[in-house]
Design an enzyme around this catalytic site. Structure first.
Site, mmCIF file in Angstrom:
data_model
loop_
_atom_site.group_PDB
_atom_site.id
_atom_site.type_symbol
_atom_site.label_atom_id
_atom_site.label_comp_id
_atom_site.label_asym_id
_atom_site.label_seq_id
_atom_site.Cartn_x
_atom_site.Cartn_y
_atom_site.Cartn_z
ATOM 1 N N ASN A 111 28.498 30.657 40.151
ATOM 2 C CA ASN A 111 29.327 29.392 39.614
ATOM 3 C C ASN A 111 29.551 28.342 40.757
ATOM 4 O O ASN A 111 29.735 27.335 40.319
ATOM 5 C CB ASN A 111 30.925 30.041 39.598
ATOM 6 C CG ASN A 111 31.219 30.992 38.383
ATOM 7 O OD1 ASN A 111 30.267 30.970 37.108
ATOM 8 N ND2 ASN A 111 32.009 31.735 38.222
ATOM 9 N N LEU B 50 42.275 32.342 42.081
ATOM 10 C CA LEU B 50 41.267 32.735 41.016
ATOM 11 C C LEU B 50 40.145 31.495 40.977
ATOM 12 O O LEU B 50 40.247 30.405 41.124
ATOM 13 C CB LEU B 50 41.849 32.779 39.748
ATOM 14 C CG LEU B 50 42.883 33.786 39.683
ATOM 15 C CD1 LEU B 50 43.374 33.823 37.890
ATOM 16 C CD2 LEU B 50 42.466 35.274 39.930
ATOM 17 N N GLU B 51 38.923 31.967 41.036
ATOM 18 C CA GLU B 51 37.808 31.052 41.121
ATOM 19 C C GLU B 51 37.796 29.865 40.192
ATOM 20 O O GLU B 51 37.453 28.805 40.363
ATOM 21 C CB GLU B 51 36.561 31.931 41.024
ATOM 22 C CG GLU B 51 36.179 32.533 39.792
ATOM 23 C CD GLU B 51 34.743 33.177 39.746
ATOM 24 O OE1 GLU B 51 33.698 32.563 39.412
ATOM 25 O OE2 GLU B 51 34.767 34.597 40.218
ATOM 26 N N ILE B 52 38.445 30.167 38.902
ATOM 27 C CA ILE B 52 38.174 29.218 37.867
ATOM 28 C C ILE B 52 39.159 27.974 38.159
ATOM 29 O O ILE B 52 39.184 26.952 37.652
ATOM 30 C CB ILE B 52 38.632 29.722 36.509
ATOM 31 C CG1 ILE B 52 40.080 30.495 36.702
ATOM 32 C CG2 ILE B 52 37.853 30.636 35.960
ATOM 33 C CD1 ILE B 52 40.608 30.923 35.529
#
Lengths: 310, 253
Positions: A111, B50-52
């Protein structure tokens, strides 16, 4: 590149896809992970039977799987492909393991490396350095990653090559007719992907007056001058969630998992929900009013007002 | 009271790895449950990223679930990848990262991409997502997964996320952080030897036999002469897990 001045770019989703997603281009979408995935745009790509696309996105949930299954993609540049809720995505696996319906090339990312690649393109630089992924298999499976010795410190680092998508499709809550788009919620790599692309298509839940956008300019994630086309598509991200509009339709991901185990089952699913459907409006009719209504946000939680006065 | 389940021992063990005031990058599933449990007990000042692009969410009616806006309710900050994975994780200010794994080997290398069948055919799964970034960059990495022989091989079929590749020093590979420190399974807790970087047995969950763990581990593992028992969750931890954090058994069931 065509100049995108302050002109109206409002059009149908059909026209936006037809004009800005020709065969063979690279398309970035699903940039906010599980949230706000432009499913309606993806379905339109399938209906228009686009070929040889390169799909770019961190995970995309099941949207990439559908486009791969429909035979529109030749390559996937991603950190993860699958059904977040259920695990495997069968079309992706059929394509990469057995070449069905066609062979699929894959460039593995994390990511962060895909975010860096888009950020590099957004900055106009050929690569960006990172410490991530050292010693992993990634370097052998992605030609856009290379080890190098950092200047000044002499450290061993990874170089992530810039990715400039031909077109980035961004889902927005609201936008004006000039493409200025308000987006809220987790943004993932959307701001970078929009600035990295040659063209941007905005798919908005609603089109609003420019004064609504100008009333809260910090919420404008995509300024209109970057945008080539803007389409108004209510429920355009279903079954993924859109903050303030509708929740995630978990059942849909479960159903899709069950209904796509074999190629034949997937073909039926594709006809029922994509190719045999005219547009998102008809898709929603097929989904049924009760189900659509049950997903809508009911417990509102408005933000405090911010004073932009002088 | 209902018997303690392995998942409850796992999340309680995960929670105990966390100190108050730490910054943690967490994914969905049991790791998230462990973090929420820690925050509700001994570590109220834990920061969860959270990575998002979500910082410190405070869900009210659906405490645990999939990536839905309902879960991110009342977050203190919403941003994106460059913030969470870049300006926090990459900068080196994340103390702990939690991960799951399809396979993890004796050097803590993780595979979430593909497996090779006996016929030689490759079977694809999903890939790294942010897993590699967490494994590469977090201060300490804690892995939570099921204990099965095929999931704990001597060497992973594909090195998606680095632990100590080849048993080498992480610094030489350009990696940051101390790397994997714990593997918490439904049978035991494993650690890593500081010298050899190989996985070692730290504790067995109550009722689990040593032989059972040895037989279900694909690599040879150092075991202490007397193996301590993993502490059970306290009654208060069990109450929080069952009544407030995951009452619908989305992850603990």
């Amino acid at each position: 590149m065509a100049k995108k001045s302050q002109t109206e770019k409002l059009c149908s989703l059909e026209e936006a896809i037809s004009r800005f997603v020709p065969d063979g281009v690279s398309v970035a979408m699903g940039l906010q992970l599980e949230s706000m995935i432009p499913f309606a745009a993806g379905h339109e790509i399938i209906r228009q039977d686009k070929r040889d696309l390169t799909l770019i996105g961190p995970i995309s949930d099941i949207l990439f799987d559908q486009i791969i299954g429909a035979g529109c993609a030749k390559k996937v540049v991603a950190a993860w492909v699958g059904n977040v809720m259920m695990g495997s995505a069968y079309n992706f696996r059929r394509a990469i393991e057995d070449g069905i319906p066609r062979c699929l090339e894959i460039a593995d990312h994390t990511n962060f490396t895909i975010a860096l690649a888009l950020h590099a393109a957004a900055l106009g630089v050929p690569f960006l350095p990172t410490y991530t992924a050292g010693g992993s298999s990634l370097f052998s499976r992605n030609h856009g990653l290379a080890e190098f010795e950092a200047p000044f410190t002499g450290e061993k680092m990874g170089a992530v090559r810039a990715i400039s998508p031909d077109v980035t499709i961004v889902q927005a809550q609201r936008a004006d007719a000039f493409g200025n788009a308000h987006v809220w919620g987790n943004l993932g790599a959307s701001p970078d992907a929009a600035r990295a692309a040659k063209h941007v298509i905005v798919v908005a839940e609603e089109i609003v007056e420019p004064k609504v956008i100008a009333s809260d300019p910090n919420r404008t994630v995509i300024p209109g001058f970057l945008v080539s086309a803007i389409a108004e598509v209510p429920f355009g991200a279903h079954p993924s969630p859109v903050q303030g509009f509708y929740n995630r339709d978990n059942e849909c991901y479960r159903e899709y998992h069950k209904a796509t185990k074999t190629r034949q089952e997937f073909e039926t699913w594709l006809h029922d929900w994509v190719t045999g459907v005219k547009d998102r409006k008809e898709f929603l009719q097929r989904l049924g009013e009760d189900r659509v209504n049950s997903l809508k946000v009911r417990k509102h939680a408005w933000s405090a007002r911010a004073d932009f006065g002088n | 009271m209902e018997a303690v389940r392995a998942t409850e021992i796992m999340v309680a063990a995960g929670a105990r790895e966390l100190r108050d005031g730490q910054t943690v990058v967490v994914g969905l599933g049991l790791p998230q449950v462990a973090c929420v449990l820690a925050r509700r007990t001994h570590a109220p000042a834990l920061s969860l990223l959270l990575e998002i692009g979500v910082t410190n969410m405070n869900p009210v009616d659906t405490p645990i679930g999939l990536a839905d806006s309902r879960i991110f309710y009342r977050a203190t900050c919403w941003s994106g990848f460059l913030d969470i994975l870049g300006m926090n994780l990459h900068r080196g200010v994340v103390d702990v990262g939690f991960l799951g794994a399809l396979e993890i080997d004796r050097f803590g290398n993780i595979n979430t991409t593909l497996l090779k069948e006996d016929s030689g055919k490759l079977r694809y799964f999903n890939g790294s997502a942010g897993g590699n970034d967490v494994a590469s960059l977090a201060g300490r990495v804690i892995v939570i997964m099921r204990h099965e022989k095929r999931k704990l091989p001597t060497a992973v079929a594909h090195l998606t996320s680095p632990g100590f590749p080849g048993g080498r020093s992480r610094k030489d590979l350009g990696l940051r952080g101390e790397g994997p420190q714990r593997i918490i399974t439904d049978k035991a807790v494993l650690g890593f030897d500081r010298g050899t970087h190989q996985a070692t047995l730290l504790s067995l969950h109550p009722g689990v036999e040593l032989q059972d763990v040895i037989e279900n581990t694909g690599f040879r593992m150092e075991t202490p002469k007397t193996v301590p028992a993993t502490p059970l969750p306290t009654p208060e931890e069990l109450r929080l897990l069952r009544e407030e954090i995951d009452p619908k058994n989305v992850y603990l069931g």
